[in-house]
Design a protein around this motif. Structure first.
Motif, mmCIF file in Angstrom:
data_model
loop_
_atom_site.group_PDB
_atom_site.id
_atom_site.type_symbol
_atom_site.label_atom_id
_atom_site.label_comp_id
_atom_site.label_asym_id
_atom_site.label_seq_id
_atom_site.Cartn_x
_atom_site.Cartn_y
_atom_site.Cartn_z
ATOM 1 N N MET A 175 -4.163 -0.381 -5.855
ATOM 2 C CA MET A 175 -4.988 0.064 -4.718
ATOM 3 C C MET A 175 -5.373 1.522 -4.892
ATOM 4 O O MET A 175 -4.544 2.333 -5.283
ATOM 5 C CB MET A 175 -4.189 -0.018 -3.406
ATOM 6 N N GLU A 186 -8.432 2.049 -0.222
ATOM 7 C CA GLU A 186 -7.853 0.724 0.041
ATOM 8 C C GLU A 186 -6.481 0.842 0.708
ATOM 9 O O GLU A 186 -6.138 0.084 1.616
ATOM 10 C CB GLU A 186 -7.723 -0.049 -1.283
ATOM 11 N N ALA A 191 0.815 -1.215 0.000
ATOM 12 C CA ALA A 191 0.000 0.000 0.000
ATOM 13 C C ALA A 191 0.852 1.272 0.000
ATOM 14 O O ALA A 191 0.318 2.380 -0.092
ATOM 15 C CB ALA A 191 -0.919 0.014 1.214
#
Lengths: 260, 260
Positions: B1, B5, A155
């Protein structure tokens, strides 16, 4: 090491087989400077730069290299990736994105082992790093035999340029400067870990003092308590000097009870 | 993402057992910001800062964190090291210099394994980093169970603060995000590595075309040359799609000779 020894050590390092770091079109002088610091931290001495945006030499690069540039051979500047890699035999490209190419993808750690094998066989390797925002172009990646992707937080995986250079260089350094080391040491200075006999002697003395001081309430409890206390003291792996200090502690504390 | 997210992934990460990073009296906001970026790159979410020189929050830190600060729980600020480590059960101190102390000295790699074992057992760990120039004081090091020293070029070993944070965090990330991976992959997209039968079929066809084209000068040479050519083509580990392309290449090139 003094300055002269430092210089000699780094000059010697620069003659040893190692990957060449190649920065393609870096924008910020700071990033070039911080990258050279990271390289030399890890024993890598050879930097090539293709088309640096702000030209070369670069004052910001010198300022942020923390002296690394002075200890490394001259940075080589090229006009194209083709010229920069021309004499390199195995080329690695660092890339965050997956590419639609059938090229082996290695972690930084795996790639360092690969480079080390090549270095031992006299094969010249090089690692390509793209510009700060865009990363390497597909044209640059065409020169690469292998891709390197560093396993990170999916992420938030975008690394700053100098940090990417650091991680690749660090993996090289672990093979160069830490090889054969376990990664754990207990330095004991002028003393040394106490032999079991010394520890026993101390512990028996402590036990005797505790019996005198009526520390143990019942014979049933004594066995477990003694064993646990022994395990606790042993866990610290005392040195002989520390055993002597502990003897002193017991002597001081037990003055009142031992003499009764 | 997407951004949501990303935020959710990082929030989830922050609830998982992990070491806390503690910066003692850092001077430059840039270094705090770059350190948070490095931490989050590696999946570490908890930062504590003791007496930051320029106060907190810090605009330079926000600018250089590249968004990491927004994805992490709030940074905790403390007035003393004692308060910052009070709830930590095992404390590591990063130090470049050897100290005259009988404390275990670990490499970054070894320390990460140690922290991982503790995390699995629900034990809270923390890593202390000293101010930019001076490093950790002996008073700070008193709080540490273990020292961490990173094996680097002995003639140029001083790391920038954010880079030291990165290397420790990186070793954690390799256990967290790369575990169980070999570090090598050959992604083949929609195709797959060609089975030996497909490769054989292609190679036999190539061989027949080469015989027709009188590539092999003598029968004695043929055996070795064929074997070496086969090894070369095999070494590239062709996919089925690439075998099809190679069939096309032979068809195109052999037009003149095969039809004779």
């Amino acid at each position: 090491m003094n300055d002269l020894e430092r210089k000699e050590f780094c000059t010697d390092l620069s003659t040893q087989p190692q990957p060449i770091i190649i920065l393609i079109a870096p924008q910020m002088g700071e990033n070039i400077g911080t990258a050279t610091r990271a390289m030399l931290n890890c024993g890598l001495c050879h930097l090539r730069v293709v088309s640096p945006r702000d030209g070369w030499p670069n004052d910001r690069a010198i300022a942020t290299s923390s002296g690394a540039l002075e200890l490394m051979p001259e940075v080589k500047i090229f006009d194209s990736t083709a010229e920069a890699v021309a004499d390199c035999q195995v080329v690695y490209a660092t890339t965050a994105r997956a590419r639609d190419l059938v090229k082996p993808v290695m972690s930084a750690r795996y790639a360092a082992l690969d480079m080390k094998s090549h270095a031992a066989a006299g094969i010249q390797t090089a690692i390509l790093f793209g510009p700060e925002r865009a990363g390497l172009s597909n044209d640059d990646i065409d020169y690469a035999h292998h891709l390197i992707t560093i396993p990170l937080n999916p992420a938030f995986s975008s690394l700053n340029l100098a940090q990417a250079v650091l991680l690749l260089s660090y993996e090289w350094a672990q093979l160069k400067f830490a090889e054969g080391e376990s990664g754990y040491a207990l330095p004991t200075g002028k003393s040394h870990p106490a032999p079991a006999g010394e520890f026993d002697h101390f512990f028996n003395r402590l036990d005797a003092s505790l019996i005198t001081a009526q520390f143990y309430r019942t014979p049933e409890l004594k066995e477990t308590t003694t064993r646990n206390l022994r395990a606790f003291l042993q866990r610290a792996q005392p040195t002989s000097q520390e055993i002597n200090t502990l003897h002193g502690v017991i002597t001081a504390l037990a003055k009142g009870t031992d003499s009764k």
